[in-house]
Design a protein around this motif. Structure first.
Motif, PDB file in Angstrom:
ATOM      1  N   CYS A 140      25.416-109.936 -27.852  1.00 15.97           N
ATOM      2  CA  CYS A 140      26.359-109.291 -28.907  1.00 15.97           C
ATOM      3  C   CYS A 140      25.943-109.016 -30.183  1.00 15.97           C
ATOM      4  N   VAL A 141      26.543-108.615 -31.041  1.00 15.53           N
ATOM      5  CA  VAL A 141      26.154-108.024 -32.361  1.00 15.53           C
ATOM      6  C   VAL A 141      27.193-108.625 -33.254  1.00 15.53           C
ATOM      7  N   VAL A 142      26.568-109.625 -34.461  1.00 12.19           N
ATOM      8  CA  VAL A 142      27.426-110.139 -35.198  1.00 12.19           C
ATOM      9  C   VAL A 142      27.276-109.799 -36.740  1.00 12.19           C
ATOM     10  N   LYS A 143      28.108-109.181 -37.286  1.00 16.32           N
ATOM     11  CA  LYS A 143      28.096-108.415 -38.693  1.00 16.32           C
ATOM     12  C   LYS A 143      28.913-109.032 -39.635  1.00 16.32           C
ATOM     13  N   ALA A 144      28.265-109.270 -40.846  1.00 18.24           N
ATOM     14  CA  ALA A 144      29.169-109.599 -42.047  1.00 18.24           C
ATOM     15  C   ALA A 144      30.265-108.598 -42.369  1.00 18.24           C
ATOM     16  N   GLY A 152      23.288-107.613 -43.069  1.00 17.38           N
ATOM     17  CA  GLY A 152      24.313-108.460 -42.746  1.00 17.38           C
ATOM     18  C   GLY A 152      24.576-108.325 -41.149  1.00 17.38           C
ATOM     19  N   VAL A 153      23.657-107.576 -40.356  1.00 15.49           N
ATOM     20  CA  VAL A 153      23.772-107.370 -39.003  1.00 15.49           C
ATOM     21  C   VAL A 153      22.638-108.121 -38.107  1.00 15.49           C
ATOM     22  N   ILE A 154      23.260-108.980 -37.309  1.00 16.65           N
ATOM     23  CA  ILE A 154      22.200-109.572 -36.506  1.00 16.65           C
ATOM     24  C   ILE A 154      22.840-109.336 -34.986  1.00 16.65           C
ATOM     25  N   VAL A 184      32.269-109.555 -34.289  1.00 20.23           N
ATOM     26  CA  VAL A 184      31.454-109.670 -33.402  1.00 20.23           C
ATOM     27  C   VAL A 184      31.806-108.279 -32.323  1.00 20.23           C
ATOM     28  N   GLU A 185      30.440-107.694 -32.186  1.00 25.23           N
ATOM     29  CA  GLU A 185      31.145-106.625 -31.239  1.00 25.23           C
ATOM     30  C   GLU A 185      30.163-106.514 -30.202  1.00 25.23           C
ATOM     31  N   GLU A 186      30.504-105.818 -29.235  1.00 23.87           N
ATOM     32  CA  GLU A 186      29.562-105.325 -27.778  1.00 23.87           C
ATOM     33  C   GLU A 186      28.184-104.821 -28.558  1.00 23.87           C
ATOM     34  N   ARG A 187      27.237-105.269 -27.614  1.00 30.05           N
ATOM     35  CA  ARG A 187      25.941-104.638 -27.834  1.00 30.05           C
ATOM     36  C   ARG A 187      25.778-103.296 -27.170  1.00 30.05           C
ATOM     37  N   LEU A 188      25.404-102.301 -27.803  1.00 28.76           N
ATOM     38  CA  LEU A 188      25.221-100.909 -27.110  1.00 28.76           C
ATOM     39  C   LEU A 188      23.701-100.670 -27.172  1.00 28.76           C
ATOM     40  N   TYR A 189      23.242 -99.821 -26.207  1.00 29.68           N
ATOM     41  CA  TYR A 189      21.921 -99.436 -26.020  1.00 29.68           C
ATOM     42  C   TYR A 189      21.953 -98.066 -25.946  1.00 29.68           C
ATOM     43  N   ALA A 191      19.376 -94.351 -28.116  1.00 30.08           N
ATOM     44  CA  ALA A 191      18.599 -93.963 -29.283  1.00 30.08           C
ATOM     45  C   ALA A 191      19.717 -94.067 -30.270  1.00 30.08           C
ATOM     46  N   GLU A 192      18.959 -94.263 -31.683  1.00 27.38           N
ATOM     47  CA  GLU A 192      19.779 -94.235 -32.800  1.00 27.38           C
ATOM     48  C   GLU A 192      19.716 -92.973 -33.712  1.00 27.38           C
ATOM     49  N   ALA A 193      20.733 -92.485 -34.041  1.00 31.85           N
ATOM     50  CA  ALA A 193      20.548 -91.271 -34.957  1.00 31.85           C
ATOM     51  C   ALA A 193      21.622 -91.318 -36.153  1.00 31.85           C
ATOM     52  N   HIS A 213      13.865 -95.401 -39.303  1.00 33.00           N
ATOM     53  CA  HIS A 213      13.122 -96.255 -38.532  1.00 33.00           C
ATOM     54  C   HIS A 213      13.258 -97.677 -39.260  1.00 33.00           C
ATOM     55  N   LYS A 214      14.310 -98.210 -38.888  1.00 33.95           N
ATOM     56  CA  LYS A 214      14.407 -99.448 -39.586  1.00 33.95           C
ATOM     57  C   LYS A 214      13.593-100.807 -39.484  1.00 33.95           C
ATOM     58  N   PRO A 215      12.991-101.080 -38.215  1.00 35.14           N
ATOM     59  CA  PRO A 215      12.387-102.213 -38.311  1.00 35.14           C
ATOM     60  C   PRO A 215      10.805-101.885 -38.876  1.00 35.14           C
ATOM     61  N   VAL A 281      29.691 -95.019 -33.079  1.00 34.04           N
ATOM     62  CA  VAL A 281      29.524 -95.336 -34.174  1.00 34.04           C
ATOM     63  C   VAL A 281      29.097 -96.733 -34.289  1.00 34.04           C
ATOM     64  N   LEU A 282      27.936 -96.968 -34.999  1.00 35.45           N
ATOM     65  CA  LEU A 282      27.345 -98.435 -35.418  1.00 35.45           C
ATOM     66  C   LEU A 282      27.871 -98.841 -36.685  1.00 35.45           C
ATOM     67  N   GLU A 283      27.860 -97.765 -37.699  1.00 31.37           N
ATOM     68  CA  GLU A 283      28.404 -98.033 -39.003  1.00 31.37           C
ATOM     69  C   GLU A 283      28.666 -96.764 -39.759  1.00 31.37           C
ATOM     70  N   PHE A 284      29.398 -96.797 -40.792  1.00 34.25           N
ATOM     71  CA  PHE A 284      29.683 -95.603 -41.576  1.00 34.25           C
ATOM     72  C   PHE A 284      28.953 -96.106 -42.821  1.00 34.25           C
TER      73      PHE A 284
HETATM   74  P1  AMP Z   1      24.168-101.267 -39.050  1.00 34.69           P
HETATM   75  O1  AMP Z   1      23.910-101.776 -40.468  1.00 34.69           O
HETATM   76  O2  AMP Z   1      25.720-101.647 -38.842  1.00 34.69           O
HETATM   77  O3  AMP Z   1      23.733-100.058 -38.812  1.00 34.69           O
HETATM   78  O4  AMP Z   1      23.325-102.120 -38.198  1.00 34.69           O
HETATM   79  C1  AMP Z   1      22.090-102.069 -38.393  1.00 34.69           C
HETATM   80  C2  AMP Z   1      21.220-102.017 -36.957  1.00 34.69           C
HETATM   81  O5  AMP Z   1      21.695-102.984 -36.088  1.00 34.69           O
HETATM   82  C3  AMP Z   1      21.476-100.591 -36.465  1.00 34.69           C
HETATM   83  O6  AMP Z   1      20.797 -99.850 -36.922  1.00 34.69           O
HETATM   84  C4  AMP Z   1      21.174-100.976 -34.984  1.00 34.69           C
HETATM   85  O7  AMP Z   1      19.877-101.116 -34.632  1.00 34.69           O
HETATM   86  C5  AMP Z   1      21.843-102.589 -34.732  1.00 34.69           C
HETATM   87  N1  AMP Z   1      23.058-102.527 -34.328  1.00 34.69           N
HETATM   88  C6  AMP Z   1      24.281-102.433 -35.175  1.00 34.69           C
HETATM   89  N2  AMP Z   1      25.223-102.616 -34.010  1.00 34.69           N
HETATM   90  C7  AMP Z   1      25.199-102.595 -33.053  1.00 34.69           C
HETATM   91  C8  AMP Z   1      25.681-102.646 -31.597  1.00 34.69           C
HETATM   92  N3  AMP Z   1      27.065-102.633 -31.561  1.00 34.69           N
HETATM   93  N4  AMP Z   1      24.909-102.792 -30.518  1.00 34.69           N
HETATM   94  C9  AMP Z   1      23.468-102.402 -30.832  1.00 34.69           C
HETATM   95  N5  AMP Z   1      22.834-102.783 -31.881  1.00 34.69           N
HETATM   96  C10 AMP Z   1      23.601-102.806 -32.976  1.00 34.69           C
END
Ligand code: AMP
Ligand code: GLY
Length: 430
Positions: A140-144, A152-154, A184-189, A191-193, A213-215, A281-284
């Motif tokens: 799962c994904v935990v976000k502050a 703040g995203v784990i 707390v959100e579902e983990r998605l799989y 490519a990111e854009a 390229h975040k990592p 959408v992962l984030e705005f």
């Molecule tokens: P964010 O700051 O919300 O973009 O999250 C930072 C990074 O966490 C993103 O670029 C993704 O790699 C990863 N991430 C965020 N939300 C998810 C999700 N629901 N499932 C998988 N990875 C995520």
């Protein structure tokens, strides 16, 4: 006209560089700016978050237009303050900026208007959050909830990691007040854009899709950073997919907010996962991305000031953006230790030999005893254009090879995904 750019990173250097090409601009100020920006703008010793100081400066200097780079002043309501004083400023107001400043607010907006995103649950106490992730018993994904400088995203593989994240955010308060609530959100799989669009609150005009390229390490390994490089356009977002993102994500967000009395003006940035079921959408973000803006502005053929004014005046309908052909790639050169505690003060060599058609956008730089030295985690964003991604990648890395400072590190695979060399993992998931 006189323009004030707020911020002092690579994104703002690219904004200043682009704005300086507008025939309508006579003078550019940048607060606080950096050593690179100082070559094209007058740097002003004011923090990007000093809203009162910035207002007083803009009034005293008769600034005609202010362009905001980072999220913090937007979240603090700088646009409302400037507009109330009768000044023209580019960016969303405080109410709209909550889309980035509160992940809980953003999730609720998406849920209200049927915008595709991961399923999520909001918690304001650690025990309930733990109980929920225990029941999920998988990734799962935990976000502050609040702004945490991109940290703040784990992304948790299992219960133990999710539980550690909940403890860090809610009990150890590692992100301070940003962690009073969490998602707390579902983990998605997939490519990111990054898809950014200009919007005047009614019309939405997408820019070319980009990929960050975040990592910190090659192959997307290691801890996340603010972004180690970016390129545009991203072939993973086909024209048909971009239309779908506009229709299913960007427009409903802007229209949903408008229906609630919130007129969104500025840049709306959707961080997306391209899943087999479609874009999610992962984030705005409520501003230009950093480093995505560097390659995007390097490809932008038109006058940025004209587009910015059309946004402010609500006249985006009918505006067409012009782009140079080909691909642009930006490689970030980072300081020793980044994204952890990093070193400052290392002398930067080789910039004078960089070919003129390659841009070196400066981020964490300063002048010391006549030398250019490192002064931040992300130091430089070397940006090149090529007829295609392969040529852009070759040119950017040839230029990177001539630059050095002690402890300098960078990814060697920026833009590889644009060459059609996606890992099988990514390919299978798309
Ligand atoms: P964010 O700051 O919300 O973009 O999250 C930072 C990074 O966490 C993103 O670029 C993704 O790699 C990863 N991430 C965020 N939300 C998810 C999700 N629901 N499932 C998988 N990875 C995520
Ligand atoms: N590149 C990611 C961001 O600007 O938030």
């Amino acid at each position: 006209m006189k323009v004030l750019v707020i911020g002092g990173g690579g994104r703002e250097h690219a904004l200043v560089w682009k704005i300086s090409q507008s025939p309508r601009v006579r003078k550019i100020y940048c607060a606080p700016g950096n050593a690179g920006i100082a070559a094209q703008a007058e740097c002003v010793d004011l923090s990007a978050e000093d809203v009162g100081g910035l207002l007083a400066f803009a009034q005293a200097e008769d600034v005609d237009l202010t362009v905001v780079g980072p999220e913090a002043p937007l979240a603090a309501g700088i646009v409302d303050v400037f507009e109330a004083a009768g000044l023209r400023i580019f960016g969303p107001g405080r109410a709209a900026a909550r889309l980035e400043a509160s992940k809980v607010f953003a999730k609720r907006v998406m849920q209200r208007y049927g915008i595709p995103t991961a399923d999520g649950c909001v918690f304001d106490a650690p025990e309930a959050a733990r109980k929920y992730v225990r029941q999920l018993s998988g990734p799962c994904v935990v976000k502050a909830d609040g702004l945490a400088a991109g940290k703040g995203v784990i992304v948790a593989d299992n219960y133990a990691e999710a539980e550690a994240a909940i403890t860090d955010i809610m009990e150890r308060k590692v992100f301070g007040a940003a962690g009073e609530r969490l998602l707390v959100e579902e983990r998605l799989y997939g490519a990111e854009a990054s898809v950014m669009a200009l919007t005047d609150g009614e019309t939405v005009l997408p820019l070319l899709p980009a990929q960050d390229h975040k990592p910190v390490l090659d192959g997307d390994k290691g801890p996340n950073t603010g972004g180690m490089g970016a390129y545009a356009p991203a072939p993973a977002v086909t024209p048909a997919l971009l239309r779908r993102i506009e229709a299913e994500i960007l427009l409903p967000t802007v229209r949903g907010l408008a229906a609630e009395g919130i007129v969104y003006k500025g840049v709306l940035y959707a961080g997306l996962m391209l899943t087999p079921a479609g874009p999610r959408v992962l984030e705005f973000n409520v501003r230009f991305g950093d480093p995505e803006t560097q390659p995007l502005l390097y490809l932008w053929a038109g006058d940025l000031i004209e587009a910015v004014e059309a946004v402010i005046d609500g006249e985006l309908r009918g505006v067409k953006l012009a782009w140079h052909p080909g691909t642009a790639v930006c490689v970030v050169l980072a300081a020793a230790g980044y994204p952890g505690g990093y070193r400052k003060g290392d002398v930067i060599n080789g910039l004078e030999d960089v070919p003129r058609d390659i841009a070196v956008f400066q981020a964490g730089t300063a002048r010391k005893d006549g030398c250019l030295v490192t002064a931040g985690g992300r130091v430089l964003g070397v940006t090149a254009r090529g007829a295609d991604a392969r040529e852009a990648v070759e040119r950017v890395y040839a230029a990177v090879g001539g630059i050095n400072f002690d402890g300098m590190h960078y990814r060697r695979d920026i833009g590889q995904k644009a060459l059609g060399t996606l890992g099988t993992e990514d390919r299978d998931r798309m």
